[in-house]
Write a protein that holds these residues in place. Sequence first.
Motif, PDB file in Angstrom:
ATOM      1  N   ILE A 164     -46.758 -28.777  34.837  1.00  0.00           N
ATOM      2  CA  ILE A 164     -45.405 -28.232  34.903  1.00  0.00           C
ATOM      3  C   ILE A 164     -44.775 -28.316  33.520  1.00  0.00           C
ATOM      4  N   ASN A 165     -44.266 -27.179  33.053  1.00  0.00           N
ATOM      5  CA  ASN A 165     -43.559 -27.095  31.783  1.00  0.00           C
ATOM      6  C   ASN A 165     -42.156 -26.580  32.114  1.00  0.00           C
ATOM      7  N   LEU A 166     -41.169 -27.471  32.078  1.00  0.00           N
ATOM      8  CA  LEU A 166     -39.831 -27.102  32.522  1.00  0.00           C
ATOM      9  C   LEU A 166     -39.163 -26.023  31.682  1.00  0.00           C
ATOM     10  N   PRO A 167     -39.292 -26.024  30.352  1.00  0.00           N
ATOM     11  CA  PRO A 167     -38.711 -24.903  29.605  1.00  0.00           C
ATOM     12  C   PRO A 167     -39.322 -23.555  30.015  1.00  0.00           C
ATOM     13  N   ASP A 168     -40.635 -23.525  30.229  1.00  0.00           N
ATOM     14  CA  ASP A 168     -41.284 -22.288  30.665  1.00  0.00           C
ATOM     15  C   ASP A 168     -40.845 -21.902  32.076  1.00  0.00           C
ATOM     16  N   LEU A 169     -40.654 -22.894  32.929  1.00  0.00           N
ATOM     17  CA  LEU A 169     -40.189 -22.629  34.284  1.00  0.00           C
ATOM     18  C   LEU A 169     -38.769 -22.055  34.262  1.00  0.00           C
ATOM     19  N   ALA A 170     -37.911 -22.611  33.413  1.00  0.00           N
ATOM     20  CA  ALA A 170     -36.541 -22.102  33.278  1.00  0.00           C
ATOM     21  C   ALA A 170     -36.555 -20.667  32.749  1.00  0.00           C
ATOM     22  N   THR A 171     -37.439 -20.373  31.809  1.00  0.00           N
ATOM     23  CA  THR A 171     -37.568 -19.015  31.287  1.00  0.00           C
ATOM     24  C   THR A 171     -38.035 -18.063  32.382  1.00  0.00           C
ATOM     25  N   PHE A 172     -38.998 -18.495  33.172  1.00  0.00           N
ATOM     26  CA  PHE A 172     -39.475 -17.683  34.292  1.00  0.00           C
ATOM     27  C   PHE A 172     -38.330 -17.385  35.252  1.00  0.00           C
ATOM     28  N   LEU A 173     -37.566 -18.418  35.614  1.00  0.00           N
ATOM     29  CA  LEU A 173     -36.460 -18.232  36.552  1.00  0.00           C
ATOM     30  C   LEU A 173     -35.383 -17.309  35.989  1.00  0.00           C
ATOM     31  N   SER A 174     -35.079 -17.458  34.706  1.00  0.00           N
ATOM     32  CA  SER A 174     -34.088 -16.577  34.069  1.00  0.00           C
ATOM     33  C   SER A 174     -34.513 -15.124  34.178  1.00  0.00           C
ATOM     34  N   GLY A 175     -35.782 -14.855  33.897  1.00  0.00           N
ATOM     35  CA  GLY A 175     -36.293 -13.501  34.005  1.00  0.00           C
ATOM     36  C   GLY A 175     -36.278 -12.996  35.437  1.00  0.00           C
ATOM     37  N   LEU A 176     -36.605 -13.871  36.360  1.00  0.00           N
ATOM     38  CA  LEU A 176     -36.606 -13.502  37.775  1.00  0.00           C
ATOM     39  C   LEU A 176     -35.207 -13.108  38.225  1.00  0.00           C
ATOM     40  N   ILE A 196     -32.696 -11.914  36.638  1.00  0.00           N
ATOM     41  CA  ILE A 196     -32.114 -10.687  36.079  1.00  0.00           C
ATOM     42  C   ILE A 196     -32.973  -9.451  36.348  1.00  0.00           C
ATOM     43  N   ALA A 197     -34.119  -9.630  36.990  1.00  0.00           N
ATOM     44  CA  ALA A 197     -35.015  -8.504  37.276  1.00  0.00           C
ATOM     45  C   ALA A 197     -34.360  -7.527  38.252  1.00  0.00           C
ATOM     46  N   LYS A 198     -34.611  -6.251  38.040  1.00  0.00           N
ATOM     47  CA  LYS A 198     -34.042  -5.218  38.909  1.00  0.00           C
ATOM     48  C   LYS A 198     -34.516  -5.353  40.351  1.00  0.00           C
ATOM     49  N   ASP A 199     -35.734  -5.882  40.543  1.00  0.00           N
ATOM     50  CA  ASP A 199     -36.265  -6.018  41.899  1.00  0.00           C
ATOM     51  C   ASP A 199     -36.053  -7.422  42.482  1.00  0.00           C
ATOM     52  N   PHE A 200     -35.097  -8.179  41.932  1.00  0.00           N
ATOM     53  CA  PHE A 200     -34.763  -9.493  42.475  1.00  0.00           C
ATOM     54  C   PHE A 200     -33.698  -9.323  43.547  1.00  0.00           C
TER      55      PHE A 200
END
Length: 73
Positions: A25-37, A39-43
């Motif tokens: 688990i890499n928390l900065p990468d997880l936070a980046t993933f969640l941020s992208g999720l 704001i995604a148009k299909d979220f």
Amino acid sequence: MPAMTIESQTDDLKSLRTHVVRGDINLPDLATFLSGLYIAKDFYPDYHALWDVREADFHKVTQTNIQELAKFV
């Protein structure tokens, strides 16, 4: 343990997002993933989310890390 990966699938009929997390688990990468999720148009925030972390390694994650992630989410 390998680097963290996240595989995601969406089931529109069930209004469900499934995420499978593997590796360290890499928390900065997880936070980046969640941020992208988020704001995604299909979220769709009303969809249910299932996180499968059975193959993830949390050995480097602290209680403080979890609290910070919870505030972020």
